[in-house]
Design a protein around this motif. Sequence first.
Motif, PDB file in Angstrom:
ATOM      1  N   ARG A  23      -5.901  -3.940   2.451  1.00  0.00           N
ATOM      2  CA  ARG A  23      -4.563  -4.357   2.076  1.00  0.00           C
ATOM      3  C   ARG A  23      -4.174  -5.612   2.830  1.00  0.00           C
ATOM      4  O   ARG A  23      -4.260  -5.694   4.048  1.00  0.00           O
ATOM      5  CB  ARG A  23      -3.549  -3.226   2.365  1.00  0.00           C
ATOM      6  N   ASN A  29       4.385  -8.394  -1.764  1.00  0.00           N
ATOM      7  CA  ASN A  29       4.110  -7.696  -3.014  1.00  0.00           C
ATOM      8  C   ASN A  29       4.728  -8.496  -4.152  1.00  0.00           C
ATOM      9  O   ASN A  29       5.919  -8.807  -4.139  1.00  0.00           O
ATOM     10  CB  ASN A  29       4.701  -6.280  -2.962  1.00  0.00           C
ATOM     11  N   GLY A  34       8.553  -2.346  -7.181  1.00  0.00           N
ATOM     12  CA  GLY A  34       7.297  -1.618  -7.297  1.00  0.00           C
ATOM     13  C   GLY A  34       7.378  -0.199  -6.799  1.00  0.00           C
ATOM     14  O   GLY A  34       6.575   0.654  -7.186  1.00  0.00           O
ATOM     15  N   ASP A 572       4.578   3.261  -6.782  1.00  0.00           N
ATOM     16  CA  ASP A 572       4.138   2.344  -5.722  1.00  0.00           C
ATOM     17  C   ASP A 572       3.176   1.284  -6.253  1.00  0.00           C
ATOM     18  O   ASP A 572       2.036   1.170  -5.805  1.00  0.00           O
ATOM     19  CB  ASP A 572       3.489   3.128  -4.588  1.00  0.00           C
ATOM     20  N   GLN A 574       1.683  -2.299  -6.523  1.00  0.00           N
ATOM     21  CA  GLN A 574       1.615  -3.453  -5.630  1.00  0.00           C
ATOM     22  C   GLN A 574       0.506  -4.401  -6.070  1.00  0.00           C
ATOM     23  O   GLN A 574      -0.564  -3.978  -6.512  1.00  0.00           O
ATOM     24  CB  GLN A 574       1.345  -3.023  -4.185  1.00  0.00           C
ATOM     25  N   HIS A 576      -1.110  -7.953  -4.199  1.00  0.00           N
ATOM     26  CA  HIS A 576      -1.076  -8.871  -3.066  1.00  0.00           C
ATOM     27  C   HIS A 576      -2.203  -9.873  -3.185  1.00  0.00           C
ATOM     28  O   HIS A 576      -3.324  -9.517  -3.574  1.00  0.00           O
ATOM     29  CB  HIS A 576      -1.242  -8.119  -1.739  1.00  0.00           C
TER      30      HIS A 576
END
Length: 579
Positions: A23, A29, A34, A572, A574, A576
């Motif tokens: 991560r 994000n 999200g 959740d 996400q 990135h």
Amino acid sequence: MSRGLNLLPVTLLALAFSHAILRAQDTPNLFANGKMDDFTEQPNPWGGVDANGNLRGLMADQIAVDDNGNIGGAQFSPGIAVGDLNGDGLLDLVVADPKGFFWYFPNRGTKTQPKFTSGEIMPIWLGSRPRKQDEEATRELNNDGPTDHLVPRINLVDFDGDGKLDLVAGIFPGLLYYIRNTGTSLQAAFSTPRDLSELKAVPLRSDGRLDCNYLSPCLWDWFGTGRFDLIRGDGTYSANSIFLFTNMGSNTDPVFNESHQVKIIPGLGREHLTPQIVDWNNDGKPDIITGERTGQIEVFLNTSEDPSHPTFDQGQKLTFGGRDTFGHFTTVATGSLSGNPKVPDVVFSNDTGEIFLCRNSGAPGAPRFTSPPAPLKGTNPYPKILVPSSWALGGWDSFHPYPLHGWAEGPPWGVPYEILEVTNAQKEPGFQVPQGVTWRNALEYELLEHKGVYFPETYYPQFEDETQKHSIIWTGRVPMKSETDYEVSFWVKGEGVREVSYAFGGGQERFPGTDDRSFNTIKITNPISLTTAWNQIDDTISWQTSNGVRNDTVNFGFQINFYGQGKVYLADVQVHQKN
């Protein structure tokens, strides 16, 4: 966990890896909301009653021309009809909303004081799947989604002479449909085939070509032959008038065509006329009341001495409580909701989606409306739902990978009782999150329990080439650079659905810096393993430039796709950029 790959037309890199290790904590994000923490409490849309307690169906945009001559999307009004469908002597409402759903609102009051509680979806669907050329034409008009062939205009009439009210409907491309009531005088029954090609449209031209747009029908035995003739309004710009078609066939197998058509009320700049018949001045002759695009409601008195040569006066704009304009795209019906059959009340709708009652306090032949229009009230039978920001349901073609156009948001195309809401342990008994996570809310897609009383059957459309496809869509855009890795992570679980996948899509300019505004479609799709237990999806994705511009940024849409009617939970989400 690893993913199988389906990539068009760019390279997708998907690797199994540990979410905790890889991560990119120091990058933001790219998904707003999200974690599903931003939501509002709203009434369930399938109850037919809004937050203010007003009767209302679902709303939708469609192609229209505005006051300045610009072509784009406009929010249309529902079509409305008044009649007794359950044999209790009270006038009920049938409402066809711009999304294409037909609603029944039974009157549970008295002959002088109508009372409505909630709406019930009728098992009727008149939308044919849009053709590819319609989608492309709509995009050229900068409208947010494909032409859906809906926005029905309706009329209740016993066209087969069996003592029960049937439905007549006109839709966007100018198709006219007869929908027979196969029930009893106490229990109406309507149905349409899942494949709409099996439901024959009534032609209005001898060559079978379409004759208008936004067809608004009303049947009436104009010439006293025992056959219902057609009074037609429409939304064909620069040619929008009210026409009378003589029925050269029968009531159940009518023949309408251009050889037996006459213009009875010139448009004279009026647009989207929605005529209905009423004896306004109580002289025994059929007059015409109509709504129009700019929000007026007009009455044209019948001045004919000979029914075979219909003539009308110049018309008068009605005023209710001193007002003569009521939003846009007014549709109108009449009926004695106050008790005197010779003193017609007016029921109308507009682009707010509400249904208004205008009480006639005058005498037969001398209508009088001193009070302003009052929205009809009801009670929603469903608990309120938590509506998430930035997330919505989409239909079979909800994804458009073009950066200048939006998502076709809203309930799936033609499927009633489907809902997307935020849930958590407080709202849903037994809801649990995986151990160790920080999020507490999830999106839940589900099919509501059908509470039909008058219409126990539901309608579920079937297409020739595929069964209904559903999408949970993120209504924003994710900016992602080419030749760059991004980490994707989200949690899912569910049951009763199949062929689940996620997708990113966008469009890269083919020839940047030129006047050519064409795009290369970029679509990344990946299947998802779905079980009744929470499963975390972790992937790395990237896309490669197709026009030679490295590290070019494209705004991507995102959606979860699946087939079937069950439950899907999403949490959740996400994305990135990797370091």
